[in-house]
Write a protein that holds these residues in place. Structure first.
Motif, mmCIF file in Angstrom:
data_model
loop_
_atom_site.group_PDB
_atom_site.id
_atom_site.type_symbol
_atom_site.label_atom_id
_atom_site.label_comp_id
_atom_site.label_asym_id
_atom_site.label_seq_id
_atom_site.Cartn_x
_atom_site.Cartn_y
_atom_site.Cartn_z
ATOM 1 N N SER A 48 -15.274 -7.034 -49.018
ATOM 2 C CA SER A 48 -14.622 -6.973 -47.707
ATOM 3 C C SER A 48 -14.920 -8.174 -46.823
ATOM 4 N N LEU A 49 -15.915 -8.973 -47.173
ATOM 5 C CA LEU A 49 -16.268 -10.150 -46.386
ATOM 6 C C LEU A 49 -15.665 -11.396 -47.014
ATOM 7 N N VAL A 50 -15.367 -12.405 -46.194
ATOM 8 C CA VAL A 50 -14.871 -13.673 -46.713
ATOM 9 C C VAL A 50 -16.034 -14.548 -47.163
ATOM 10 N N GLY A 51 -17.022 -14.758 -46.288
ATOM 11 C CA GLY A 51 -18.192 -15.550 -46.643
ATOM 12 C C GLY A 51 -17.878 -17.018 -46.849
ATOM 13 N N THR A 52 -18.865 -17.773 -47.273
ATOM 14 C CA THR A 52 -18.697 -19.176 -47.668
ATOM 15 C C THR A 52 -19.553 -19.433 -48.892
ATOM 16 N N ALA A 53 -19.208 -20.489 -49.636
ATOM 17 C CA ALA A 53 -19.958 -20.826 -50.840
ATOM 18 C C ALA A 53 -19.695 -22.281 -51.195
ATOM 19 N N PRO A 54 -20.641 -22.931 -51.901
ATOM 20 C CA PRO A 54 -20.435 -24.327 -52.316
ATOM 21 C C PRO A 54 -19.253 -24.431 -53.273
ATOM 22 N N ILE A 55 -18.485 -25.488 -53.139
ATOM 23 C CA ILE A 55 -17.253 -25.641 -53.915
ATOM 24 C C ILE A 55 -17.461 -26.651 -55.041
ATOM 25 N N PRO A 56 -17.150 -26.285 -56.283
ATOM 26 C CA PRO A 56 -17.260 -27.266 -57.373
ATOM 27 C C PRO A 56 -16.186 -28.333 -57.255
ATOM 28 N N LYS A 57 -16.463 -29.509 -57.785
ATOM 29 C CA LYS A 57 -15.475 -30.584 -57.719
ATOM 30 C C LYS A 57 -14.213 -30.222 -58.481
ATOM 31 N N GLU A 58 -14.385 -29.601 -59.640
ATOM 32 C CA GLU A 58 -13.257 -29.186 -60.460
ATOM 33 C C GLU A 58 -13.578 -27.844 -61.102
ATOM 34 N N PRO A 59 -12.575 -27.073 -61.469
ATOM 35 C CA PRO A 59 -12.817 -25.819 -62.182
ATOM 36 C C PRO A 59 -13.391 -26.085 -63.570
ATOM 37 N N ALA A 60 -14.160 -25.141 -64.057
ATOM 38 C CA ALA A 60 -14.673 -25.241 -65.424
ATOM 39 C C ALA A 60 -13.528 -25.052 -66.408
#
Length: 280
Positions: free
Chosen positions: A52-64
């Protein structure tokens, strides 16, 4: 929609505590079928309120991604000619399955990358729903490839698809202008012709699956345009002028005709937007 600053250690074995974490986990899965299945699981969890929360997180440069398919320049992708023989149809379906996988990644990237941008809950509802659709599309195409004696990864694939993400990583409005309103809109233009060719060679099973994808693409373009116009309204900008400026600046005006105007109209995307800058 509140955006809590939450530390995350992504793990595919535990239900994420917030949506940005779900996005990072999905982006970090290399196997395409597993990525699609996890995407559908997380979409259901968001829609049911388990997440239910959006939150934040570190973003990878590209998808695996896995080693296959081999990524090559567009001109080196196998010829995608729909014929009675399975080889040409497999090449077409393989290319489309690659596009759908790319679309899954783009959905999760827009959620994670712009999680700090204040947006209504409906924005996340729409993008989770689109991610779920793209995952379903990829699985439908992978299943059809299997039925035709092939699999996703069997052929080389287009290496340039992530470019649309890279050139818009700085700006949510630009991302919405390019991804749903150029890339997905192009699917509205070309998919009916592919469906017609598949029916002509009596591959009704593949045609039926592409019809599902086509119908969903119309809703995706409409949702993307809706949120683009929402941001334009906040910035007191004219949507048509703003979109054209973004495309001419970041995407070099690469809006290719011919257009499926009837399909685009269903997506509430009239020719006033794209007609004046087509094929520049």
């Amino acid at each position: 929609m509140p955006h809590q600053q939450i530390d995350s250690q992504p793990s595919a074995n535990v239900l994420p505590t917030h949506l940005a974490q779900a996005a990072i986990i999905a982006l970090g899965i290399a196997n395409s079928v597993e990525k699609a299945q996890v995407t559908r699981q997380y979409a259901k969890a968001w829609q049911s309120g388990e997440i239910s929360l959006v939150g934040t997180a570190p973003i990878p440069k590209e998808p695996a991604r896995e080693e296959k398919p081999l990524l090559v320049p567009p001109q080196e992708v196998p010829r995608r000619k729909v014929t009675q023989e399975a080889e040409g149809r497999v090449a077409m379906l393989h290319a489309l399955s690659h596009i759908e996988l790319h679309a899954i990644n783009l959905c999760w990237d827009i959620i994670a990358r712009f999680a700090s941008t204040p947006m209504p809950k409906g924005f996340y509802d729409d993008w989770v729903s689109i991610a779920d659709d793209e995952a379903r599309h990829h699985l439908l195409l992978c299943e059809r490839l299997d039925q035709l004696g092939s699999f996703y990864g069997a052929l080389p694939a287009h290496a340039g698809l992530w470019k649309g993400a890279e050139v818009t990583e700085h700006n949510l409005k630009a991302r919405l202008a390019v991804v749903p309103m150029v890339l997905e809109a192009r699917g509205i233009d070309v998919t009916p012709g592919i469906i017609k060719k598949l029916k002509a060679v009596k591959d009704f099973e593949s045609a039926e699956r592409l019809q599902v994808i086509y119908d969903d693409e119309i809703t995706h373009v409409a949702k993307g345009k809706k949120w683009f116009e929402y941001l334009c309204e906040l910035d007191k900008e004219d949507p048509v002028e703003s979109w054209q400026n973004i495309i001419l600046t970041l995407f070099k005006g690469r809006v290719r005709s011919p257009f499926n105007e009837a399909g685009r109209d269903k997506a509430n995307f009239p020719i006033d937007f794209y007609g004046p800058i087509a094929d520049l």
